[in-house]
Enzyme design. Structure first.
Site, PDB file in Angstrom:
ATOM      1  N   ARG A 131      34.966  35.449  12.560  1.00  0.00           N
ATOM      2  CA  ARG A 131      36.143  34.685  12.993  1.00  0.00           C
ATOM      3  C   ARG A 131      37.031  35.608  13.826  1.00  0.00           C
ATOM      4  O   ARG A 131      37.751  36.448  13.286  1.00  0.00           O
ATOM      5  CB  ARG A 131      36.905  34.165  11.765  1.00  0.00           C
ATOM      6  CG  ARG A 131      37.912  33.056  12.079  1.00  0.00           C
ATOM      7  CD  ARG A 131      38.678  32.656  10.831  1.00  0.00           C
ATOM      8  NE  ARG A 131      37.849  32.113   9.789  1.00  0.00           N
ATOM      9  CZ  ARG A 131      37.508  30.828   9.664  1.00  0.00           C
ATOM     10  NH1 ARG A 131      37.957  29.947  10.545  1.00  0.00           N
ATOM     11  NH2 ARG A 131      36.757  30.413   8.680  1.00  0.00           N
ATOM     12  N   ARG A 157      28.918  34.747  17.700  1.00  0.00           N
ATOM     13  CA  ARG A 157      28.722  34.720  16.247  1.00  0.00           C
ATOM     14  C   ARG A 157      27.245  34.745  15.860  1.00  0.00           C
ATOM     15  O   ARG A 157      26.898  35.154  14.740  1.00  0.00           O
ATOM     16  CB  ARG A 157      29.396  33.479  15.655  1.00  0.00           C
ATOM     17  CG  ARG A 157      29.380  33.463  14.136  1.00  0.00           C
ATOM     18  CD  ARG A 157      29.948  32.198  13.548  1.00  0.00           C
ATOM     19  NE  ARG A 157      31.401  32.123  13.656  1.00  0.00           N
ATOM     20  CZ  ARG A 157      32.136  31.205  13.044  1.00  0.00           C
ATOM     21  NH1 ARG A 157      31.550  30.271  12.305  1.00  0.00           N
ATOM     22  NH2 ARG A 157      33.445  31.200  13.186  1.00  0.00           N
TER      23      ARG A 157
END
Length: 419
Positions: A273, A385
């Site tokens: 994140r 990610r």
């Protein structure tokens, strides 16, 4: 914005959608009332303007006292017209205000509830079983000379990082693989601007409940995008596009920026994140009747990419309360992260039906040549990610990481070795 015809003809469907999202359904009746008042105000103003026009013709033929009486009546009528037009403007403003805040109507097949009420559609692959203690992606990345979050924080603050050496190469390999797949499947590759005007950001639905996630450059009145969905949606704003040969498909490669407001203390380790990342995003314009089929296609292309990086994953049907304002339905693909012992989102694909098209005035001509609102969809093909799942699932006992076969040609390596 939702279709007001749907609201008028089937208000219960909109109420059900609000309940599915866990949101206040009273706004449906408020919007209905505002719509009725606007139509009534328009009819009243139109009637008075027609009367005023007719009176003007009578004045032209009248003489003497009759003309004076008609002129007096004309002044009174003009005042009434001004008042009616003011009432119409107020009614239209109220309708626009309410119309803008009502989210898209949720697809009937989407599950109700919040973040934890998703439905697992399927699971693909088995989580790896290691004969050693697996290491998380941050430690792996540091050992490989691929990731530096300490200097990222020194330079830019928390949730920033440097991809270094093979880390930078790995991201480029992933995104190039995604871009190649998109082009092979008929997508037009785009590198869009990452700063957009307020009307484009608002038109895609990102300035509602989640506006605090968006970076704004106040001095320039521009927004940094959190996904290239935004500029790609704005690409055909205020246009009538040709869909006679089928859907238009674009793939945008861009850096993306998110404030991650409200996530204090969540996923602070590593790059799950973060505030900035790169992504290849698919975007589709199509006729509304083709939207469900296109949605299935986007999901299939996402799964094709996940198969290429050889990680276990599952597909979930996201519940209504976890949908963004513009999405009618969304599927997430979540990859297994060994050191967390759970699945984490890598991709999502959303069917936005005509919600964004209506807000951005994106239309096409039907078989009769009449303008109709286009549907829009989006889906992620690869993003930074993905490095998390790739490193953790393909790690080996000596700290090296096996490179999936599909990426080896892009990296020129079969194994990433610790430095």
């Amino acid at each position: 914005m939702i279709d007001l015809r749907t609201l008028r003809e089937n208000p219960e469907a909109v109420r059900v959608s609000q309940r599915t999202r866990g949101e206040d359904e009273a706004v449906v009746d408020a919007l209905l009332t505002a719509d009725e008042r606007r139509r009534s105000a328009v009819a009243a103003a139109d009637g008075l303007r027609a009367e005023q026009k007719q009176l003007g013709k009578q004045v032209g033929r009248a003489h003497g006292e009759e003309r004076d009486a008609l002129l007096t009546k004309g002044r009174e009528l003009a005042a009434n017209v001004r008042a009616a037009e003011a009432a119409q403007s107020a009614a239209e403003a109220k309708l626009a205000e309410l119309h803008a805040v009502v989210p898209n109507v949720v697809h009937p097949a989407a599950p109700a509830g919040g973040e934890d009420d998703y439905v697992v559609v399927k699971e693909v692959g088995r989580p790896p079983v290691f004969d050693f203690e697996p290491v998380d992606h941050l430690d792996l990345g540091v050992r490989l000379g691929a990731l530096d979050v300490e200097r990222g924080a020194k330079v830019s603050g928390s949730r920033f990082y440097f991809l270094t050496g093979v880390g930078a190469q790995l991201q480029l390999a992933l995104l190039n693989l995604a871009a190649a797949q998109a082009v092979a499947n008929g997508f037009t590759l785009m590198i869009p601007p990452v700063l957009v005007r307020p009307e484009i950001m608002a038109g895609t639905g990102f300035l509602g409940a989640h506006a605090n996630e968006v970076y704004r450059l106040a001095e320039d009145d521009l927004y940094l995008v959190g996904t290239s969905e935004v500029p790609l949606a704005g690409y055909h704003a205020d246009e009538i596009i040709d869909l006679s040969a089928g859907p238009r498909r674009y793939a945008g490669w861009s850096s993306c920026f998110r404030r991650e407001a409200g996530t204090y203390g969540k996923d602070t380790r590593g790059i799950i994140r973060v505030h900035q990342f790169d992504k290849v995003e698919m975007f589709v314009y199509c006729q509304p009747e083709d939207a469900d089929r296109e949605h299935a296609g986007l999901l299939a292309w996402e799964e094709e990419m996940l198969a290429k990086i050889e990680v276990p994953y599952r597909v979930i049907d996201v519940a209504g309360g976890d949908l963004g304002a513009s999405a009618a339905r969304k599927f997430d693909c979540e990859a297994w992260v060994p050191t967390q012992g759970r699945y984490r989102e890598l991709t999502s694909t959303s069917n936005c039906t005509t919600y964004q098209g209506r807000r951005l005035s994106i239309r096409y001509r039907d078989e009769n040549g009449r303008p109709q609102v286009a549907a829009t969809l989006n889906g992620t093909l690869a993003t930074t990610r993905w490095i998390v799942a790739l490193l953790e699932n393909h790690q080996q006992a000596d700290g090296s990481v096996r490179v999936p076969t599909a990426l080896q040609a892009y990296l020129g390596k079969e194994v990433l070795e610790p430095v």
